[in-house]
Design a protein around this motif. Sequence first.
Motif, mmCIF file in Angstrom:
data_model
loop_
_atom_site.group_PDB
_atom_site.id
_atom_site.type_symbol
_atom_site.label_atom_id
_atom_site.label_comp_id
_atom_site.label_asym_id
_atom_site.label_seq_id
_atom_site.Cartn_x
_atom_site.Cartn_y
_atom_site.Cartn_z
ATOM 1 N N GLY A 43 0.820 -1.198 0.000
ATOM 2 C CA GLY A 43 0.000 0.000 0.000
ATOM 3 C C GLY A 43 0.857 1.252 0.000
ATOM 4 N N GLU A 44 0.178 2.384 -0.090
ATOM 5 C CA GLU A 44 0.822 3.693 -0.101
ATOM 6 C C GLU A 44 0.894 4.234 1.323
ATOM 7 O OE1 GLU A 44 2.152 5.244 -2.682
ATOM 8 O OE2 GLU A 44 1.400 3.966 -4.290
ATOM 9 N N GLN A 45 2.060 4.734 1.718
ATOM 10 C CA GLN A 45 2.269 5.276 3.061
ATOM 11 C C GLN A 45 2.296 6.804 3.021
ATOM 12 O OE1 GLN A 45 4.980 1.963 5.173
ATOM 13 N NE2 GLN A 45 6.082 3.270 3.780
ATOM 14 N N ALA A 46 2.028 7.429 4.156
ATOM 15 C CA ALA A 46 1.962 8.880 4.267
ATOM 16 C C ALA A 46 3.258 9.577 3.887
ATOM 17 C CB ALA A 46 1.555 9.278 5.687
ATOM 18 N N ASP A 47 4.372 8.868 3.933
ATOM 19 C CA ASP A 47 5.654 9.484 3.562
ATOM 20 C C ASP A 47 5.897 9.464 2.054
ATOM 21 O OD1 ASP A 47 6.193 6.764 3.209
ATOM 22 O OD2 ASP A 47 7.849 6.712 4.638
ATOM 23 N N PHE A 92 -3.963 2.365 1.988
ATOM 24 C CA PHE A 92 -3.084 3.492 2.283
ATOM 25 C C PHE A 92 -2.947 3.604 3.790
ATOM 26 C CE2 PHE A 92 -7.315 5.270 2.225
ATOM 27 C CZ PHE A 92 -7.333 6.219 3.239
ATOM 28 N N LYS A 93 -1.855 4.240 4.210
ATOM 29 C CA LYS A 93 -1.557 4.361 5.634
ATOM 30 C C LYS A 93 -1.281 5.831 5.949
ATOM 31 C CE LYS A 93 1.419 2.295 9.154
ATOM 32 N NZ LYS A 93 2.555 1.395 9.346
ATOM 33 N N PRO A 94 -2.282 6.515 6.540
ATOM 34 C CA PRO A 94 -2.074 7.927 6.887
ATOM 35 C C PRO A 94 -1.055 8.072 8.012
ATOM 36 C CG PRO A 94 -4.216 7.166 7.661
ATOM 37 C CD PRO A 94 -3.589 6.030 6.921
ATOM 38 N N ALA A 95 -0.483 9.259 8.139
ATOM 39 C CA ALA A 95 0.497 9.534 9.201
ATOM 40 C C ALA A 95 -0.122 9.209 10.553
ATOM 41 C CB ALA A 95 0.935 10.987 9.133
ATOM 42 N N GLY A 96 0.595 8.456 11.341
ATOM 43 C CA GLY A 96 0.157 8.126 12.686
ATOM 44 C C GLY A 96 -0.981 7.141 12.763
ATOM 45 N N GLY A 97 -1.369 6.556 11.642
ATOM 46 C CA GLY A 97 -2.494 5.636 11.648
ATOM 47 C C GLY A 97 -2.112 4.271 11.125
#
Length: 122
Positions: A46-50, A112-117
């Motif tokens: 998946g896509e990460q916040a960074d 996707f993985k939002p910042a801190g989540g």
Amino acid sequence: MTMQTRDMLGIGAAVMAALVLPTAGFAQSAAAKAAVDAAKAAGIVGEQADGFLGFVVASPDPALKAAVAEINAGRAQLYREAAAKNGVSPEAAGASAFRQVVQAKLKPGEYFKPAGGGWVKK
């Protein structure tokens, strides 16, 4: 819209264009792209916040790990170039690209993985 928000949207759009239309600065093999696209569709990557790819679930497949590493290396170079051109950090360029990818490119069912989540299915 603030100037900072407008600037970040511009950076995100520029990075997105480079992700969609690879240049010499963002070379990726067709095999790596195909492997990652299949893994994204399967819910493995998946896509990460960074702005980088990450593993939603552990994968023992060395070829997939290599494909993710190849694409992430290309993205890192792209973010460094976008950052230098726009006077921001590479981290800011990656975060901006993440927002654009989630909004415009991520397909239903992909993660996707939002910042801190944690991981979220679109």
